[in-house]
Scaffold this active site. Structure first.
Site, PDB file in Angstrom:
ATOM      1  N   GLY A 208     -17.310   3.520   7.870  1.00  0.00           N
ATOM      2  CA  GLY A 208     -17.573   4.947   8.051  1.00  0.00           C
ATOM      3  C   GLY A 208     -17.528   5.675   6.724  1.00  0.00           C
ATOM      4  O   GLY A 208     -17.725   5.050   5.680  1.00  0.00           O
ATOM      5  N   ASN A 209     -17.273   6.974   6.760  1.00  0.00           N
ATOM      6  CA  ASN A 209     -17.154   7.724   5.502  1.00  0.00           C
ATOM      7  C   ASN A 209     -16.189   8.890   5.688  1.00  0.00           C
ATOM      8  O   ASN A 209     -15.672   9.111   6.778  1.00  0.00           O
ATOM      9  CB  ASN A 209     -18.533   8.193   5.021  1.00  0.00           C
ATOM     10  CG  ASN A 209     -19.201   9.077   6.050  1.00  0.00           C
ATOM     11  OD1 ASN A 209     -18.711  10.157   6.367  1.00  0.00           O
ATOM     12  ND2 ASN A 209     -20.319   8.606   6.604  1.00  0.00           N
ATOM     13  N   HIS A 210     -15.955   9.634   4.599  1.00  0.00           N
ATOM     14  CA  HIS A 210     -14.908  10.658   4.609  1.00  0.00           C
ATOM     15  C   HIS A 210     -15.329  11.994   5.227  1.00  0.00           C
ATOM     16  O   HIS A 210     -14.568  12.949   5.179  1.00  0.00           O
ATOM     17  CB  HIS A 210     -14.450  10.957   3.182  1.00  0.00           C
ATOM     18  CG  HIS A 210     -13.679   9.838   2.561  1.00  0.00           C
ATOM     19  ND1 HIS A 210     -12.542   9.333   3.125  1.00  0.00           N
ATOM     20  CD2 HIS A 210     -13.897   9.125   1.436  1.00  0.00           C
ATOM     21  CE1 HIS A 210     -12.080   8.354   2.358  1.00  0.00           C
ATOM     22  NE2 HIS A 210     -12.889   8.207   1.327  1.00  0.00           N
ATOM     23  N   SER A 211     -16.529  12.101   5.772  1.00  0.00           N
ATOM     24  CA  SER A 211     -16.969  13.405   6.289  1.00  0.00           C
ATOM     25  C   SER A 211     -16.002  13.915   7.362  1.00  0.00           C
ATOM     26  O   SER A 211     -15.656  13.192   8.297  1.00  0.00           O
ATOM     27  CB  SER A 211     -18.371  13.280   6.894  1.00  0.00           C
ATOM     28  OG  SER A 211     -18.675  14.441   7.602  1.00  0.00           O
ATOM     29  N   ALA A 274     -23.087  13.082   7.866  1.00  0.00           N
ATOM     30  CA  ALA A 274     -23.085  12.077   6.802  1.00  0.00           C
ATOM     31  C   ALA A 274     -23.307  10.740   7.498  1.00  0.00           C
ATOM     32  O   ALA A 274     -22.368  10.121   7.998  1.00  0.00           O
ATOM     33  CB  ALA A 274     -21.760  12.096   6.067  1.00  0.00           C
TER      34      ALA A 274
END
Ligand code: C5P
Length: 398
Positions: A208-211, A274
């Protein structure tokens, strides 16, 4: 302009409460419907009888009336209002609104209101300047509330400085503006993608990502406030806008499927998610086990659909807004994406700018639009950025 509009005035304990009698008169002269909530302390400064006589409605203070046991439903009051204005806002109630404390009807109504909320603080100058007060006011702004700064001048304490509540005429002007803003996007259907996507590696792991979803939430709140009908398709984010329809998804593929279902009906589509560019090509059905003697693990990725680009090829009369988060060649990359993804407007934020990172409450952006318009903004709250986006759409594309 305010004929038939429902204004909920919430009054806290402050000497400025005496001004609310004039304010209610001004609202009534404009044919607004007015209901008043008071805290117990407010009643020391102005009587409920004064405000109920002027507003032509009962004044509410408690969840129920002692004696008759009549129940005042805070959710109904919150839903009744087209606009809630807390004036004067005391330091005490401010602290509670900012931090989720709920020990009065006023606070319960605030937390359940789905309408725009304006606050007009009033307090002594040192209380107003205190870092705690200032940070609480910033919190309210980040929740989407509008803060009418206290004015400078003589204060009830005899001191002189910033702390006076804005005059009733100014409050009226701001209420008028807010209610007009409420109509700017009336009837428009807005679809927003928001938050990160999670792409499964196995049943318990993902990439995943930090959004955080904060930018998408700010956009949802502002477009809703401008009268639009808003749907947010959100990945597993930390933030959600309770005022709008939320569709929860995990992966890019799910996000695309949900977006496709709603695309034809949408007037404005904002791609704030994101989205993972790649996903594991063969997610395992079972949890991957650690293997003795094997020190590395390779996972093969395949490309995810590009939701914005795919919708861009289907575009009819929709207005498309995209984001670009760049670390190098920012401007040229953003302009290229504007064209390639068929956006009407792209919002560039750079990770090189302090305060423009993923998780924060602020953002520093530059707009590039299809008419070659370029607008650079200062660092501001995500709510303010969302307002700039909405205003750009209204002024340039509608
Ligand atoms: O290509 P890049 O990821 O930088 O493009 C960013 C813009 O495209 C954002 O508006 C983002 O929401 C959108 N996007 C998308 N689907 C993807 C990748 C990006 O909708 N797979």
């Amino acid at each position: 302009m305010l004929a038939g509009k429902k204004v909920l005035l919430a009054v806290c304990g402050s000497i400025a409460a005496y001004k609310t009698a004039f304010f209610v008169r001004l609202l009534k002269k404009e044919a607004a419907e007015v209901k008043v909530i008071m805290t117990e302390n407010a009643k020391e400064f102005i009587t409920p009888l004064t405000l109920s006589t002027l507003s032509k409605n009962p004044v509410y203070s408690n969840y129920f009336e002692r004696g008759s046991g009549e129940w005042h439903n805070h959710v109904e009051l919150g839903l009744w209002a087209d606009l809630m204005i807390v004036a004067p806002l005391s330091a005490n109630t401010l602290g509670k609104m900012a931090n989720g404390l709920c020990d009065s009807l006023l606070l319960a109504v605030y937390f359940s209101a789905k309408c725009p909320v304006i606050v007009a603080p009033a307090m002594d100058l040192d209380m107003y300047q205190h870092p705690s007060t200032q940070s609480n006011l910033e919190k309210l702004t980040s929740y989407g509330n509008e803060v009418i700064e206290a004015k400078r001048g003589e204060l009830a304490s005899g001191l002189s400085g910033q702390g006076r509540m804005a005059e009733p005429e100014e409050l009226l002007e701001i209420v008028r503006k807010k209610i007009t803003a409420n109509n700017l996007l009336k009837g428009k259907k807005v679809l927003i993608t928001s938050g990160p996507t999670y792409e499964a590696i196995d049943p318990v792991r993902f990439i995943g990502n930090h959004s955080s979803g904060r930018m998408g939430v700010a956009i949802a709140k502002v477009f809703k406030e401008y009268g639009a009908n808003v749907t947010v398709i959100s990945g597993p984010a930390n933030h959600f806008a309770s005022e709008v329809e939320n569709i929860h998804v995990e992966s890019a593929k799910e996000m695309l499927d949900e977006a496709k279902k709603r695309y034809d009906n949408a007037d404005i589509v904002i791609f704030a998610a994101a989205v993972s560019d790649y996903r594991p090509s063969k997610p395992s059905d079972q949890k991957l086990k650690k293997k003795n003697g094997v020190d590395s693990l390779a996972i093969e990725f395949i490309k995810n659909p590009d939701i914005a680009a795919e919708m861009g090829t289907k575009k009819g009369n929709q207005i498309h807004i995209g984001f670009a988060l760049e670390t190098q060649n920012e401007e040229s990359n953003a302009k290229q994406k504007l064209k390639e993804k068929n956006f009407d407007l792209i919002v560039l934020n750079s990770l090189n700018d302090r305060g423009a990172a993923f998780q924060g409450a602020t953002n520093k952006v530059t707009f590039f639009d299809k008419n070659n318009k370029e607008v650079k903004f200062e660092l501001k709250s995500k709510i303010e950025v969302a307002k700039d986006i909405a205003n750009h759409v209204i002024e340039n594309f509608l």
